[in-house]
Design a protein around this motif. Structure first.
Motif, PDB file in Angstrom:
ATOM      1  N   VAL A 199       0.846  -1.192   0.000  1.00  0.00           N
ATOM      2  CA  VAL A 199       0.000   0.000   0.000  1.00  0.00           C
ATOM      3  C   VAL A 199       0.882   1.242   0.000  1.00  0.00           C
ATOM      4  CG1 VAL A 199      -1.871  -1.192   1.221  1.00  0.00           C
ATOM      5  CG2 VAL A 199      -0.153   0.067   2.530  1.00  0.00           C
ATOM      6  N   PRO A 200       0.328   2.418  -0.315  1.00  0.00           N
ATOM      7  CA  PRO A 200       1.115   3.649  -0.211  1.00  0.00           C
ATOM      8  C   PRO A 200       1.696   3.804   1.195  1.00  0.00           C
ATOM      9  CG  PRO A 200      -0.935   4.073  -1.369  1.00  0.00           C
ATOM     10  CD  PRO A 200      -1.037   2.679  -0.848  1.00  0.00           C
ATOM     11  N   ARG A 201       2.864   4.430   1.277  1.00  0.00           N
ATOM     12  CA  ARG A 201       3.577   4.519   2.550  1.00  0.00           C
ATOM     13  C   ARG A 201       2.703   5.077   3.674  1.00  0.00           C
ATOM     14  NH1 ARG A 201       8.597   7.254   1.352  1.00  0.00           N
ATOM     15  NH2 ARG A 201       9.418   5.163   0.990  1.00  0.00           N
ATOM     16  N   ASN A 202       1.908   6.100   3.374  1.00  0.00           N
ATOM     17  CA  ASN A 202       1.111   6.708   4.434  1.00  0.00           C
ATOM     18  C   ASN A 202      -0.073   5.848   4.863  1.00  0.00           C
ATOM     19  OD1 ASN A 202      -0.625   7.024   2.276  1.00  0.00           O
ATOM     20  ND2 ASN A 202      -0.661   9.266   2.330  1.00  0.00           N
ATOM     21  N   GLN A 203      -0.269   4.726   4.191  1.00  0.00           N
ATOM     22  CA  GLN A 203      -1.360   3.826   4.569  1.00  0.00           C
ATOM     23  C   GLN A 203      -0.870   2.557   5.261  1.00  0.00           C
ATOM     24  OE1 GLN A 203      -4.126   3.029   1.340  1.00  0.00           O
ATOM     25  NE2 GLN A 203      -3.981   5.136   0.581  1.00  0.00           N
ATOM     26  N   VAL A 204       0.446   2.392   5.359  1.00  0.00           N
ATOM     27  CA  VAL A 204       0.986   1.162   5.954  1.00  0.00           C
ATOM     28  C   VAL A 204       0.583   1.038   7.421  1.00  0.00           C
ATOM     29  CG1 VAL A 204       3.097  -0.053   6.618  1.00  0.00           C
ATOM     30  CG2 VAL A 204       2.906   0.947   4.338  1.00  0.00           C
ATOM     31  N   LEU A 205       0.807   2.075   8.197  1.00  0.00           N
ATOM     32  CA  LEU A 205       0.467   1.999   9.623  1.00  0.00           C
ATOM     33  C   LEU A 205      -1.037   1.891   9.857  1.00  0.00           C
ATOM     34  CD1 LEU A 205       3.006   4.288  11.509  1.00  0.00           C
ATOM     35  CD2 LEU A 205       2.627   1.848  11.820  1.00  0.00           C
ATOM     36  N   PRO A 206      -1.868   2.679   9.177  1.00  0.00           N
ATOM     37  CA  PRO A 206      -3.312   2.491   9.338  1.00  0.00           C
ATOM     38  C   PRO A 206      -3.762   1.067   8.979  1.00  0.00           C
ATOM     39  CG  PRO A 206      -2.900   4.605   8.304  1.00  0.00           C
ATOM     40  CD  PRO A 206      -1.579   3.890   8.364  1.00  0.00           C
ATOM     41  N   HIS A 207      -3.176   0.505   7.935  1.00  0.00           N
ATOM     42  CA  HIS A 207      -3.506  -0.866   7.540  1.00  0.00           C
ATOM     43  C   HIS A 207      -3.102  -1.843   8.647  1.00  0.00           C
ATOM     44  CE1 HIS A 207      -4.461  -3.734   4.219  1.00  0.00           C
ATOM     45  NE2 HIS A 207      -3.712  -4.535   4.963  1.00  0.00           N
ATOM     46  N   ALA A 208      -1.922  -1.621   9.212  1.00  0.00           N
ATOM     47  CA  ALA A 208      -1.443  -2.481  10.296  1.00  0.00           C
ATOM     48  C   ALA A 208      -2.332  -2.363  11.528  1.00  0.00           C
ATOM     49  CB  ALA A 208      -0.003  -2.118  10.646  1.00  0.00           C
ATOM     50  N   LEU A 209      -2.762  -1.160  11.839  1.00  0.00           N
ATOM     51  CA  LEU A 209      -3.607  -0.955  13.008  1.00  0.00           C
ATOM     52  C   LEU A 209      -4.960  -1.633  12.832  1.00  0.00           C
ATOM     53  CD1 LEU A 209      -4.050   0.300  15.757  1.00  0.00           C
ATOM     54  CD2 LEU A 209      -4.727   2.431  14.628  1.00  0.00           C
ATOM     55  N   GLU A 210      -5.513  -1.570  11.637  1.00  0.00           N
ATOM     56  CA  GLU A 210      -6.790  -2.235  11.389  1.00  0.00           C
ATOM     57  C   GLU A 210      -6.645  -3.747  11.548  1.00  0.00           C
ATOM     58  OE1 GLU A 210     -10.641  -3.120  10.650  1.00  0.00           O
ATOM     59  OE2 GLU A 210      -9.770  -1.145  11.076  1.00  0.00           O
ATOM     60  N   LEU A 211      -5.557  -4.288  11.040  1.00  0.00           N
ATOM     61  CA  LEU A 211      -5.297  -5.720  11.199  1.00  0.00           C
ATOM     62  C   LEU A 211      -5.113  -6.070  12.670  1.00  0.00           C
ATOM     63  CD1 LEU A 211      -4.618  -8.551  10.192  1.00  0.00           C
ATOM     64  CD2 LEU A 211      -2.282  -7.747   9.715  1.00  0.00           C
ATOM     65  N   ALA A 212      -4.375  -5.232  13.400  1.00  0.00           N
ATOM     66  CA  ALA A 212      -4.152  -5.476  14.824  1.00  0.00           C
ATOM     67  C   ALA A 212      -5.465  -5.489  15.597  1.00  0.00           C
ATOM     68  CB  ALA A 212      -3.211  -4.416  15.396  1.00  0.00           C
ATOM     69  N   ARG A 213      -6.355  -4.586  15.250  1.00  0.00           N
ATOM     70  CA  ARG A 213      -7.658  -4.548  15.930  1.00  0.00           C
ATOM     71  C   ARG A 213      -8.465  -5.808  15.657  1.00  0.00           C
ATOM     72  NH1 ARG A 213      -8.568   1.788  14.331  1.00  0.00           N
ATOM     73  NH2 ARG A 213      -7.712   2.702  16.258  1.00  0.00           N
ATOM     74  N   GLN A 214      -8.362  -6.323  14.437  1.00  0.00           N
ATOM     75  CA  GLN A 214      -9.052  -7.574  14.126  1.00  0.00           C
ATOM     76  C   GLN A 214      -8.485  -8.722  14.960  1.00  0.00           C
ATOM     77  OE1 GLN A 214      -8.674  -8.087   9.894  1.00  0.00           O
ATOM     78  NE2 GLN A 214      -9.783  -6.199   9.427  1.00  0.00           N
ATOM     79  N   LEU A 215      -7.181  -8.734  15.135  1.00  0.00           N
ATOM     80  CA  LEU A 215      -6.556  -9.789  15.925  1.00  0.00           C
ATOM     81  C   LEU A 215      -6.941  -9.700  17.402  1.00  0.00           C
ATOM     82  CD1 LEU A 215      -2.990  -9.723  14.342  1.00  0.00           C
ATOM     83  CD2 LEU A 215      -4.632 -11.597  14.184  1.00  0.00           C
ATOM     84  N   THR A 216      -7.025  -8.478  17.907  1.00  0.00           N
ATOM     85  CA  THR A 216      -7.304  -8.329  19.333  1.00  0.00           C
ATOM     86  C   THR A 216      -8.749  -8.641  19.705  1.00  0.00           C
ATOM     87  OG1 THR A 216      -7.701  -5.947  19.042  1.00  0.00           O
ATOM     88  CG2 THR A 216      -5.473  -6.627  19.670  1.00  0.00           C
ATOM     89  N   GLU A 217      -9.577  -8.895  18.712  1.00  0.00           N
ATOM     90  CA  GLU A 217     -10.927  -9.362  19.005  1.00  0.00           C
ATOM     91  C   GLU A 217     -10.913 -10.798  19.528  1.00  0.00           C
ATOM     92  OE1 GLU A 217     -12.967  -8.977  15.316  1.00  0.00           O
ATOM     93  OE2 GLU A 217     -13.078  -6.776  15.387  1.00  0.00           O
ATOM     94  N   LYS A 218      -9.778 -11.484  19.308  1.00  0.00           N
ATOM     95  CA  LYS A 218      -9.676 -12.887  19.718  1.00  0.00           C
ATOM     96  C   LYS A 218      -9.061 -12.995  21.119  1.00  0.00           C
ATOM     97  CE  LYS A 218     -10.208 -13.059  15.133  1.00  0.00           C
ATOM     98  NZ  LYS A 218     -10.376 -11.837  14.312  1.00  0.00           N
ATOM     99  N   PRO A 219      -9.323 -14.080  21.818  1.00  0.00           N
ATOM    100  CA  PRO A 219      -8.717 -14.264  23.151  1.00  0.00           C
ATOM    101  C   PRO A 219      -7.195 -14.386  23.053  1.00  0.00           C
ATOM    102  CG  PRO A 219     -10.557 -15.775  22.812  1.00  0.00           C
ATOM    103  CD  PRO A 219     -10.266 -15.158  21.475  1.00  0.00           C
ATOM    104  N   ARG A 220      -6.507 -13.778  24.014  1.00  0.00           N
ATOM    105  CA  ARG A 220      -5.047 -13.769  23.997  1.00  0.00           C
ATOM    106  C   ARG A 220      -4.474 -15.185  24.041  1.00  0.00           C
ATOM    107  NH1 ARG A 220      -0.604 -13.264  27.726  1.00  0.00           N
ATOM    108  NH2 ARG A 220       1.040 -11.909  26.874  1.00  0.00           N
ATOM    109  N   HIS A 221      -5.033 -16.024  24.896  1.00  0.00           N
ATOM    110  CA  HIS A 221      -4.475 -17.364  25.029  1.00  0.00           C
ATOM    111  C   HIS A 221      -4.659 -18.167  23.737  1.00  0.00           C
ATOM    112  CE1 HIS A 221      -8.732 -18.033  26.162  1.00  0.00           C
ATOM    113  NE2 HIS A 221      -8.561 -19.236  25.632  1.00  0.00           N
ATOM    114  N   SER A 222      -5.719 -17.894  23.011  1.00  0.00           N
ATOM    115  CA  SER A 222      -5.942 -18.597  21.746  1.00  0.00           C
ATOM    116  C   SER A 222      -4.980 -18.105  20.672  1.00  0.00           C
ATOM    117  CB  SER A 222      -7.390 -18.414  21.278  1.00  0.00           C
ATOM    118  OG  SER A 222      -8.289 -19.029  22.171  1.00  0.00           O
TER     119      SER A 222
END
Length: 249
Positions: free
Chosen positions: A180-203
């Protein structure tokens, strides 16, 4: 909090960002950067709440790999790349790591990012596994993780040709990661991180441990093979000359 030239920032309660910002060395593997990364991942490992790590750089630099001092140390036989185990920091982290490579990833810096669980590249940035440009064979597990993550044909070209590739070119070559364009890399990463954090940590931790187990097993064999190749290729005077010339001294 500040840890050397590496900044740890809790973006949200479950998400921590590790930002490399050694502007003096352009995020090459300086002693300060190595110390900061190791200390940061130790803190993350000990934290009971974090679910996801975003590893990133500053401005147009993700990481530029070995310093001239470090490469000459290996060439002279006083150190080995295994002395500072940067390549497996993301792999050994118990929670998912997203490499948000918003800037250039050079040599070992690019390889370090590929050991993350998720990779996001910038269209504008340069990515290269340029070990052979200096006359020595790749290290840091590159000969395993690059084919594993990018496919054998492209990896063979990257490793042997040692050329520079823009993220946009790698996207056209069909790499299996978002570009993605450079200025969208971190926003893209943050959106992915939020999707991951919806799951239980131990899982998340349990599944990551299962998925990366074969990588860890093969990596130890690859590292030994790369060290053996270094004994054959790294200690020639031509390599010392190339390192000095390419670093401009």
């Amino acid at each position: 909090m500040m840890v050397s030239v590496v900044e740890m920032l809790e973006i949200e309660p479950d998400i921590v960002q590790v930002k490399m910002q050694d502007r003096t060395h352009r995020n090459a593997f300086s002693k300060e950067l190595i110390h900061g990364l190791n200390q940061s991942f130790e803190l993350i490992r000990a934290h009971p709440r974090y679910k996801t790590v975003i590893l990133t750089g500053y401005d147009s630099y993700f990481s530029t790999g070995g310093t001239q001092e470090g490469l000459l140390g290996i060439q002279q036989g006083s150190i080995k790349f295994t002395d500072d185990n940067l390549y497996s920091l993301a792999l050994d982290c118990p929670i998912p790591v997203i490499a948000a490579m918003q800037g250039h990833g050079i040599g070992g810096g690019f390889v370090m990012g590929l050991f993350a669980d998720f990779v996001i590249l910038s269209r504008e940035s340069l990515y290269t596994t340029n070990f052979m440009k200096y006359g020595f064979t790749p290290g840091m597990g590159a000969t395993y993780i690059v084919p594993q993550k990018l496919g054998f044909a492209l990896a063979q070209e990257l490793l042997m040709n040692a050329g520079n590739y823009r993220g946009a070119e790698l996207e056209k070559r069909g790499i299996p990661y978002p570009v993605v364009p450079r200025n969208q890399v971190l926003p893209h990463a943050l959106e992915l991180a939020r999707q991951l954090t919806e799951k239980p940590r131990h899982s998340l931790m349990t599944l990551k441990e299962h998925l990366v187990a074969p990588l860890r097993e093969q990596l130890s064999k690859t590292i030994q093979q790369e060290l053996e190749m270094h004994e054959k290729t790294f200690h020639h005077e031509d390599v010392k000359k190339r390192i000095s010339e390419l670093y401009g001294s």
